[in-house]
Design a protein around this motif. Structure first.
Motif, PDB file in Angstrom:
ATOM      1  N   GLN A  15       0.497  -1.140   0.187  1.00 48.43           N
ATOM      2  CA  GLN A  15      -0.577   0.388   0.460  1.00 48.43           C
ATOM      3  C   GLN A  15       1.386   1.585   0.129  1.00 48.43           C
ATOM      4  O   GLN A  15       0.483   2.675  -0.608  1.00 48.43           O
ATOM      5  CB  GLN A  15      -0.678   0.112   1.283  1.00 48.43           C
ATOM      6  N   TRP A  19      -0.460   1.431  -5.669  1.00 48.54           N
ATOM      7  CA  TRP A  19      -0.892   0.844  -6.568  1.00 48.54           C
ATOM      8  C   TRP A  19      -0.747  -0.663  -7.180  1.00 48.54           C
ATOM      9  O   TRP A  19      -1.145  -1.729  -6.896  1.00 48.54           O
ATOM     10  CB  TRP A  19      -1.818   1.659  -8.023  1.00 48.54           C
TER      11      TRP A  19
ATOM     12  N   ARG B  99      -0.204  -6.482  -7.990  1.00 46.56           N
ATOM     13  CA  ARG B  99      -1.574  -6.062  -8.464  1.00 46.56           C
ATOM     14  C   ARG B  99      -2.494  -7.546  -9.744  1.00 46.56           C
ATOM     15  O   ARG B  99      -1.453  -7.646 -10.387  1.00 46.56           O
ATOM     16  CB  ARG B  99      -2.068  -5.072  -9.400  1.00 46.56           C
TER      17      ARG B  99
END
Lengths: 306, 277
Positions: A15, A19, B99
């Protein structure tokens, strides 16, 4: 399990770093696999559902012909087709013979092979090799062994069935079930051997001091000890049995005699590719997946610890 | 007393089972070199009638060497895809934070639940008609290009390595690719052999998919051409049984040899750990 706290720490760090995560290069590493999954699994899966609900047919390249939405028509056609129902009944016959045989034989042989047997690796090679060998090869051998004038019948002499095994409508499916049990057993023995390593030795020892004999120990210690493996073996045997193609295609010459050993996947091939009806073939595929899913759930439920 | 009886019983059960398991292989190998493979029990140990003509007979019908080469290209393609892209994906899922990691993990579990048979018709349409890859190696390889079970096992192995090692290497400035190739992969090498062996037998033994997409006999892997021989042309050969057994031996032999060579890597604990996840 040991990575759980790391993942937590990593997440906090991620974090902070933004992202994309701490090591955004990971996205690049997984990209080829993701592209593969999307084109080879996700897209065809959606396409399969689409085909099953439309009046779909093959056209010449470049020709656009409307393929209307037909709701459950393909499923209705499939469920009233006697050949389809027969193939599902044949699968039931197969599973009733194959699944119990597989579970019992692989558990017994793995138990016999466990804990310091001499020549263990020779036995293991013998058990694993059929599993590793191409079904096409082994089907060729079984065809000759079980043919009318084959070795099995000449050993049986007057007891040989007539018509012979693979051309006998009662015996064709059971013979395939025997073949698949033999072919796949090595893999299940491997699973049980892995599971047996986790059964604590002390349980066997304390059972022996209580005066339990071999059979009692097998029932009271071994069987409960490998319960999780049994669930896995049951589910994998059901999936394998429901997806038979090579065996009925070659061993009984396309599910013969007269459909007595046809299977759903054989029909998917015959209807979808040979007879050019991909829509009903896709519907058979979806029905098959639903039936297998329900059977697997039941197997899971039945073997769960009470 | 009871113990020894139990031990005896154990050896009897194992030996009988092993003979039942091994006999068809014996029958295949002997029959492949016999002028007339036996159908009676009294000639199970032949002393005469040896020949290599069966291999010549099947070779004249299905081009044994060409088919074996096709099998080899198909298998090599799958192994290459699985090693290169599978290791990358397995490493990323196990050791990198990025991600989309969670999504990839879930997708991997879902893929293992989708049976190939459901995808067979749409994949056939997509690959032969959509991409025009019928009768090509690429079309054969594509659906198996990255073995998901292998990716899963790779990630389990990488996950088991100590995290300090990776942190130290990163502090020393090693890039992730460098980390994977020179630190992570050498550490899991024994396990890698098991996974490669398991990945090898998939395409080598695969029948259904290459059977669907190869109509051109010169492109067919041995499993497909042998199956065609068994179901179509066997009748017109002088000694079809011998020829079938010779073809079966040629298809089975490479896997049996590989397995015997790497047998010690093929252990219950390696695969068991992977299967149990």
């Amino acid at each position: 399990m040991t990575t759980a706290p790391t993942a937590g720490q990593d997440r906090v760090r991620a974090q902070r770093r933004g992202w994309l995560g701490a090591q955004p290069i990971g996205s690049l590493f997984t990209l080829p696999y993701l592209v593969f999954v999307l084109t080879i699994f996700a897209y065809p899966l959606g396409f399969a559902v689409y085909i099953a609900f439309h009046d779909y047919f093959f056209t010449a390249p470049g020709v656009e012909v409307p393929k209307p939405f037909v709701g459950f028509d393909n499923f209705a056609a499939v469920l009233t087709d006697e050949r389809v129902l027969e193939s599902f009944r044949n699968t039931a016959v197969f599973l009733v013979i194959n699944v119990p045989l597989t579970v019992v034989l692989s558990m017994v042989l793995a138990t016999a092979l466990d804990s310091g047997v001499r020549w263990a690796s020779a036995y293991r090679i013998a058990f694993y090799v059929p599993y590793l060998t191409a079904s096409v090869s082994l089907v060729g051998v079984w065809m000759l062994l079980f043919s009318s004038g084959g070795l099995i019948n000449s050993v049986l002499g007057p007891l040989a069935p007539s018509p012979s095994w693979l051309i006998n409508s009662t015996l064709a499916m059971p013979t395939i079930a025997l073949y698949v049990t033999w072919k796949q057993l090595g893999f299940y023995i491997l699973l049980y051997l892995a599971a047996l390593q986790n059964v604590p030795r002390e349980l066997h020892e304390s059972a022996m001091t209580d005066g339990a004999n071999g059979w009692q120990r097998f029932r009271a210690v071994t069987i409960p000890g490998v319960r999780a493996a049994t669930t896995l073996v049951l589910i994998l045997a059901i999936i394998t049995g429901a997806n038979l193609f090579t065996e009925p295609y070659l061993l009984t010459a396309g599910g013969g005699p007269d459909g007595a050993s046809s299977t759903p996947v054989l029909l998917i091939y015959q209807q979808g590719i040979q007879q050019q009806n991909p829509d009903t073939a896709a519907a058979i595929g979806m029905l098959l997946v639903i039936v297998v899913g329900l059977l697997s759930l039941t197997a899971n439920r039945l073997t769960r610890e009470s | 007393m009871r113990r020894t009886r139990l031990t005896w019983l154990r050896y009897v059960v194992l030996t009988v089972a092993a003979l039942v398991f091994a006999f068809p292989f014996y029958f295949m190998l002997i029959g492949a070199f016999q002028e007339n493979p036996t159908n009676t029990p009294d000639s199970i140990f032949p002393t005469s009638g040896w020949t290599t003509g069966n291999f010549a007979a099947i070779d004249s019908r299905i081009d044994l060497v060409g088919s074996l080469l096709n099998s080899l290209v198909f298998t090599a393609g799958v192994l290459l895809g699985t090693v290169v892209f599978g290791l990358l994906a397995g490493y990323a899922i196990a050791r990198l934070n990025f991600r989309g990691r969670g999504v990839t993990w879930v997708l991997m579990l879902l893929v293992q639940m989708v049976p190939f048979q459901l995808l067979m018709i749409p994949l056939y349409v997509q690959i032969t008609r959509g991409y025009g890859l019928g009768d090509t190696y690429l079309g054969m390889i594509l659906p198996f290009a990255i073995n998901t079970t292998a990716v899963f096992i790779f990630s389990q192995f990488f996950r088991a390595l100590p995290k300090e090692m990776f942190e130290a290497a990163r502090i020393d400035g090693a890039g992730e690719l460098r980390l994977l190739v020179s630190i992570a992969v050498p550490l899991v090498r024994p396990a890698l052999v098991t996974v490669l062996l398991v990945t090898f037998i998939g395409p080598w033994n695969e029948f259904l998919w290459p059977f669907l997409i190869t109509k051109d006999a010169t492109m067919q892997p041995l499993a497909v051409s042998l199956a065609n021989y068994i179901s179509n042309v066997a009748q017109s050969t002088a000694n079809p049984n011998g020829a079938i057994l010779a073809g079966a031996t040629a298809l089975a032999f490479p896997v049996v040899v590989l397995f015997c060579l790497f047998q010690r890597y093929f252990t219950a604990s390696d695969l068991g750990a992977a299967v149990k996840g």
